[in-house]
Design a protein around this motif. Structure first.
Motif, short mmCIF file in Angstrom:
data_model
loop_
_atom_site.label_atom_id
_atom_site.label_comp_id
_atom_site.label_asym_id
_atom_site.label_seq_id
_atom_site.Cartn_x
_atom_site.Cartn_y
_atom_site.Cartn_z
N THR A 1 -36.71 49.66 5.72
CA THR A 1 -37.72 50.65 6.12
C THR A 1 -37.03 51.91 6.62
O THR A 1 -35.90 51.85 7.12
CB THR A 1 -38.67 50.06 7.19
OG1 THR A 1 -39.72 50.99 7.44
CG2 THR A 1 -37.95 49.76 8.48
N TYR A 2 -37.69 53.05 6.44
CA TYR A 2 -37.15 54.32 6.91
C TYR A 2 -38.30 55.23 7.31
O TYR A 2 -39.24 55.44 6.54
CB TYR A 2 -36.32 54.99 5.81
CG TYR A 2 -35.72 56.29 6.25
CD1 TYR A 2 -34.70 56.33 7.20
CD2 TYR A 2 -36.19 57.50 5.75
CE1 TYR A 2 -34.16 57.52 7.63
CE2 TYR A 2 -35.65 58.69 6.16
CZ TYR A 2 -34.64 58.70 7.11
OH TYR A 2 -34.11 59.89 7.53
N THR A 3 -38.22 55.76 8.52
CA THR A 3 -39.21 56.72 9.01
C THR A 3 -38.53 58.09 9.10
O THR A 3 -37.44 58.22 9.67
CB THR A 3 -39.75 56.31 10.39
OG1 THR A 3 -40.37 55.02 10.25
CG2 THR A 3 -40.78 57.30 10.90
N ILE A 4 -39.18 59.09 8.53
CA ILE A 4 -38.60 60.43 8.50
C ILE A 4 -38.59 61.01 9.92
O ILE A 4 -39.62 61.01 10.60
CB ILE A 4 -39.36 61.36 7.53
CG1 ILE A 4 -39.12 60.93 6.07
CG2 ILE A 4 -38.91 62.79 7.68
CD1 ILE A 4 -39.85 59.77 5.59
N PRO A 5 -37.43 61.47 10.39
CA PRO A 5 -37.31 61.97 11.76
C PRO A 5 -38.07 63.29 11.98
O PRO A 5 -38.38 64.01 11.03
CB PRO A 5 -35.81 62.19 11.94
CG PRO A 5 -35.13 61.57 10.78
CD PRO A 5 -36.14 61.44 9.70
N VAL A 6 -38.27 63.59 13.24
CA VAL A 6 -38.90 64.85 13.65
C VAL A 6 -38.08 66.03 13.11
O VAL A 6 -36.85 65.98 13.08
CB VAL A 6 -38.99 64.91 15.20
CG1 VAL A 6 -39.51 66.26 15.66
CG2 VAL A 6 -39.86 63.79 15.72
N LYS A 7 -38.77 67.05 12.67
CA LYS A 7 -38.18 68.30 12.14
C LYS A 7 -37.38 68.09 10.86
O LYS A 7 -36.54 68.91 10.51
CB LYS A 7 -37.31 68.98 13.21
CG LYS A 7 -38.10 69.41 14.42
CD LYS A 7 -37.25 70.19 15.39
CE LYS A 7 -38.09 70.60 16.59
NZ LYS A 7 -37.30 71.33 17.57
N ARG A 8 -37.62 66.97 10.17
CA ARG A 8 -36.96 66.72 8.90
C ARG A 8 -38.02 66.42 7.84
O ARG A 8 -39.17 66.08 8.15
CB ARG A 8 -36.01 65.52 9.00
CG ARG A 8 -34.87 65.69 9.98
CD ARG A 8 -33.81 66.66 9.54
NE ARG A 8 -32.87 65.97 8.65
CZ ARG A 8 -31.91 66.61 7.99
NH1 ARG A 8 -31.76 67.90 8.10
NH2 ARG A 8 -31.09 65.94 7.20
N ALA A 9 -37.66 66.56 6.58
CA ALA A 9 -38.51 66.21 5.44
C ALA A 9 -37.61 65.46 4.45
O ALA A 9 -36.39 65.49 4.56
CB ALA A 9 -39.12 67.44 4.82
N VAL A 10 -38.24 64.81 3.49
CA VAL A 10 -37.51 64.00 2.52
C VAL A 10 -38.06 64.24 1.13
O VAL A 10 -39.28 64.33 0.95
CB VAL A 10 -37.64 62.49 2.88
CG1 VAL A 10 -37.38 61.61 1.69
CG2 VAL A 10 -36.70 62.14 4.01
#
Length: 130
Positions: free
Chosen positions: A27-36
Motif C-alpha cells: 500500500t502507498y499513500t501519497i504524502p502531503v504536498k506531493r502528487a503521483v
C-alpha cells in the motif's frame, strides 16, 4: 510539470499462496504536498494446483481517493480453474493521484484448496504538487 523534485517508486508482490480472504500485498499513500503519476501497472495470476471448490480469484490494484470510495483500476481474474496459461494484464498511462489518495495491491481467493501464483506491480513518479 511533474519534473519538480521527482522520485521513482516501485511496488511489487509475487507469490504462490493458498486460498485466502482479501489481502493487501502493498500500500502507498501519497504524502502531503506531493502528487503521483502512475506510469506502469501490472496484475497477473496462474493456477498452480487444483482447488476442491473453485471460487473466482483475482489480483487487483485499488485506488482510494482522499475522501472518496475505493475502486479497482486494474484486475486479473481467473474465470475457469486449471488455466495454466493464466492471466497477465499490464497497463500504462496517465493516472494522476493527489495527496491523501491511497493505492494498494490486493489478492483474493475464496476457493477451497489449491494454489495460485499472484503478481501485483506498480511503477510511479512522485513529484511536488503543482
Amino acid at each position: 510539470w511533474f519534473d519538480r523534485n521527482p522520485a521513482s517508486l516501485n511496488f511489487h508482490y509475487s507469490g504462490i499462496v493458498a486460498p485466502h480472504a482479501l489481502t493487501t500485498r502493498w500500500t502507498y499513500t501519497i504524502p502531503v504536498k506531493r502528487a503521483v503519476m502512475i506510469t506502469v501497472l501490472s496484475v497477473g495470476m496462474a493456477n498452480s494446483s487444483s482447488s476442491t471448490a473453485f471460487v473466482l480469484p483475482h489480483a487487483s490494484i485499488m485506488v482510494l481517493p482522499n475522501g472518496g470510495v475505493e475502486g479497482r483500476i486494474l484486475s486479473a481474474e481467473m474465470p475457469v480453474e486449471n488455466n495454466a496459461a493464466g492471466r497477465l494484464i499490464t497497463g500504462s498511462g496517465s493516472i494522476l493521484l493527489n495527496a491523501g489518495d491511497t493505492v494498494r495491491g490486493v489478492t483474493e481467493n475464496l476457493s477451497t484448496g489449491g494454489l495460485f501464483y499472484y503478481l501485483c506491480s506498480l511503477a510511479l513518479t512522485e513529484f511536488d504538487a503543482p
